[in-house]
Scaffold this active site. Sequence first.
Site, PDB file in Angstrom:
ATOM      1  N   LYS A 110      18.912  10.550  14.248  1.00 36.40           N
ATOM      2  CA  LYS A 110      18.986   9.415  13.343  1.00 36.40           C
ATOM      3  C   LYS A 110      20.001   8.302  14.140  1.00 36.40           C
ATOM      4  O   LYS A 110      20.928   8.705  14.990  1.00 36.40           O
ATOM      5  CB  LYS A 110      19.798   9.624  12.313  1.00 36.40           C
ATOM      6  CG  LYS A 110      19.232  10.790  11.262  1.00 36.40           C
ATOM      7  CD  LYS A 110      19.238  10.141   9.728  1.00 36.40           C
ATOM      8  CE  LYS A 110      18.252  10.688   8.776  1.00 36.40           C
ATOM      9  NZ  LYS A 110      17.224  11.641   9.212  1.00 36.40           N
ATOM     10  N   ASP A 140      22.289  -7.182  15.390  1.00 36.18           N
ATOM     11  CA  ASP A 140      21.184  -6.271  15.740  1.00 36.18           C
ATOM     12  C   ASP A 140      20.671  -6.407  16.787  1.00 36.18           C
ATOM     13  O   ASP A 140      19.521  -6.406  17.175  1.00 36.18           O
ATOM     14  CB  ASP A 140      19.836  -6.350  14.439  1.00 36.18           C
ATOM     15  CG  ASP A 140      20.678  -5.979  13.157  1.00 36.18           C
ATOM     16  OD1 ASP A 140      21.647  -5.058  13.332  1.00 36.18           O
ATOM     17  OD2 ASP A 140      20.277  -6.417  12.194  1.00 36.18           O
ATOM     18  N   LEU A 183       0.710  -1.104  -0.076  1.00 41.61           N
ATOM     19  CA  LEU A 183      -0.032  -0.072  -0.074  1.00 41.61           C
ATOM     20  C   LEU A 183       0.951   1.268   0.142  1.00 41.61           C
ATOM     21  O   LEU A 183       1.741   1.514   1.055  1.00 41.61           O
ATOM     22  CB  LEU A 183      -0.846   0.017   1.302  1.00 41.61           C
ATOM     23  CG  LEU A 183      -1.905  -1.030   1.418  1.00 41.61           C
ATOM     24  CD1 LEU A 183      -2.470  -1.213   2.869  1.00 41.61           C
ATOM     25  CD2 LEU A 183      -3.061  -1.133   0.276  1.00 41.61           C
TER      26      LEU A 183
END
Lengths: 402, 411
Positions: A140, A174, A74
């Site tokens: 960031k 991570d 979408l």
Amino acid sequence: MSGPLADLRVVEVTDVLGQLAGKLLADLGADVIKVEPPTGSQARAVGPFVGDVPGPNRSLNFWYHNTNKRSVVLDLAASEAGRASFRGLLVTADVLIEDQEPGVLAAFGLAPDALAAANPRLISCSITPFGQTGPWAHRKSSDMVALALGGPMQMNGYDPEDAPGAPPIRGHGDQGYNTACQFAVHGILAALIERDRSGLGQYIDCSMHEALSCTTEVGMPYWLYKRQDVIRQTGRHAAAHRTEPWLFHAQDGRDLILFGVGRDNASWRKIKEWFQAEGYGMQFNEARFDSPQARQPGRGSPEAAEIMAEMAKFIAAHDSEYVYRFGQGIDQAWGVVRSPDETLNDPHWHDRGLFVGTTGEGVAEPALMPGAPYLFSATPWELRRPAPKLGQHTAEVLAELR
Amino acid sequence: MPELPLAGIRVCDLTWIIAGPTATRVLADFGAEVIRVEHGQAADAIRFGRPVVGDQPTLNNSGFFNYFNRNKKSITLNVRHPMGMDVLKRLIAESDVLVENFSSGIMASWELDWPQLHDLNPRLIYCSVSGFGHSGRDKSFTTWGPTAQALCGLTFTSGLPGKPPAGWGYSYMDHTAGYTAAVAILAALRHRNLSGEGQHIDISQVEAGIVLNGPAVLDYTVNGRSWRRPGMPPGNRAWEPAVAPHNTYPCAGDDRWIAVAVMNDAEWQALVLAMDEPPWAADERFATNAGRLANEDELDERISAWTSEFTDYEAMELLQAAGVRAGVCQKASDRFERDPQLAARDWWSTLPHAELGESDFDGVVPKLSRTPGTLRQASPLMGEHTHEVLRDVLGMSDEEIVEHETSGVLM
């Protein structure tokens, strides 16, 4: 049988930071619908790739973190029809997970309060580097930057003699994202339990920085109670003062982690017998080794240092798996330093069904990857489908909305 | 004020050290009534864990213990006494959750294996956190956090190439096994609330770590590439996505570092601007990510020379102002004394404690808008709530409590 969350529908708009949160819920049975832009989640561009050939459906990082999800494309940024479908989807959803920069969804007219007005039972969870408020909210970050600011990195590293001037070291995999997602899921599940009583949803603001800041074990208490920062040491706990090494290099080139050698007399006797049968540690019969206190590492005992030196000689002459297994057999909580793939060689994990097979573009025969981190007796973790191709379920899901 | 999200959930907490108490810290923060069952003759070693306030550890002066056990109650109970075991069984029957992180086999030796527990309380969620889990050929093996980290791959992936593993400077897997357990318990609780069905959740601390490196395992099973190869682990350089510059750089002062991650060419240009466009940065070898990766040693040296001119916070402010992903390698002191983000979000607060005084605590993650988790009380003194729990939870009369006390059960 199906997982404990099989009654739930979750919609997620996530890139690299938040994708594990959706996986944790999907693997426990939830219907997790990943809404992606036409270019795909940014995680699809993260390698390694199948055969080192990049492509939206070839990222092994994406494969791992998006099991059991459905993918719907979408265009929330550019298409009002896309936004309308998204709103329609959220009316049917129990949970929304998103990891976009604060304000991005609001700019699309999809702010949490607008979504809640249409579905008061919705639990919306934002996972962001610093949370929705505060002076750093729009800064960031990355996994490494988060592990730096949150504190874990400053505790990982080297003794000066092993790597002079070495920086703090980031553990890979991570782990900043992983920790943030685990906390996000705590919040989501707690809110769901609450909703089952009150009938009401709510908004959840999950900050990776906060999740990591409370994940540094003894580091923070030392500052809070002693106003001391702990110092980094090779392969072992950062501490207020230097402690004895734990890491030993075995004959086959692998390292072993050993500690607490001979804390109690029973295990000390077994270690002594084992060593002396091969001609090591013959001096251990001397009375000065009899006291558990003298054998304790970390207190500057010369006997403890002597034991560790003898251990080092013994281990250098033996295979790491042999020392590990023999040590565990005499109640020593020792371990081999394995690379992630070497865990595949240990039959214990296969006994427990840890590894599951997945397929995808370029991989027809199932390739093994880690599966369940928990075994549920009644409602088991389940791999129902591999990670979706980009937009694989767009038509299917939109048809369900009609 | 609305009820806490886990109001009405009672947890019988047999955990000790860190992994188990981390799981129950999450449950307690969100409002569960967590009752630590402790044994005076075999106290949780963390009750003596440094740092302690004062010269010697007592049972109640460990800052380490306080940090992990806020919001909980403590009862002392001798479960080796038949009357003590009976009290434990009554408490389990009145609880929604039972958590323990003993070596596998301990609960069975007490005849409290899953079938017995299920008979005592069919709605019970029983979560066991052990090193290797309750099944499999090595289930009797044991772990501490560092053992689990070694066996699951986490220690190996943290380090500089050609050096021994740096690993994790603390028991990350004690935290993470606890977080994993909390996910599982909450999911099982919700299922139980809807269906009435209790269950056993068997967690292995090592498995909880193996799942944290899935892509590395797939790189082996799909591409045949092991992390055990020259040049790996890559230190603070990026593995995937392979980008440069991506490293830690020294700043002015002693042991001060900043982490900088440049993910694409636009961020590289932002870094060049932040460094005031030094001539070397215009070299075409640095213009593309591939070129930067090929010349990473020189690139890192150049950037180190620049960062060394600034303090860590100065460098971070300059870089973040330019839109570069950059963060100081913060020590605990930095987070407590300097970090404006934690301060702005009211991360720190204090609670009174009988032996530790006003003690500092960090906050609850994540923040729920309507029913947030709370800090209600510091860690419990050993046995602080024994009488309260026996009276209010088990409905014991004063006479019964005295009888247990004089029989040596409540110690």
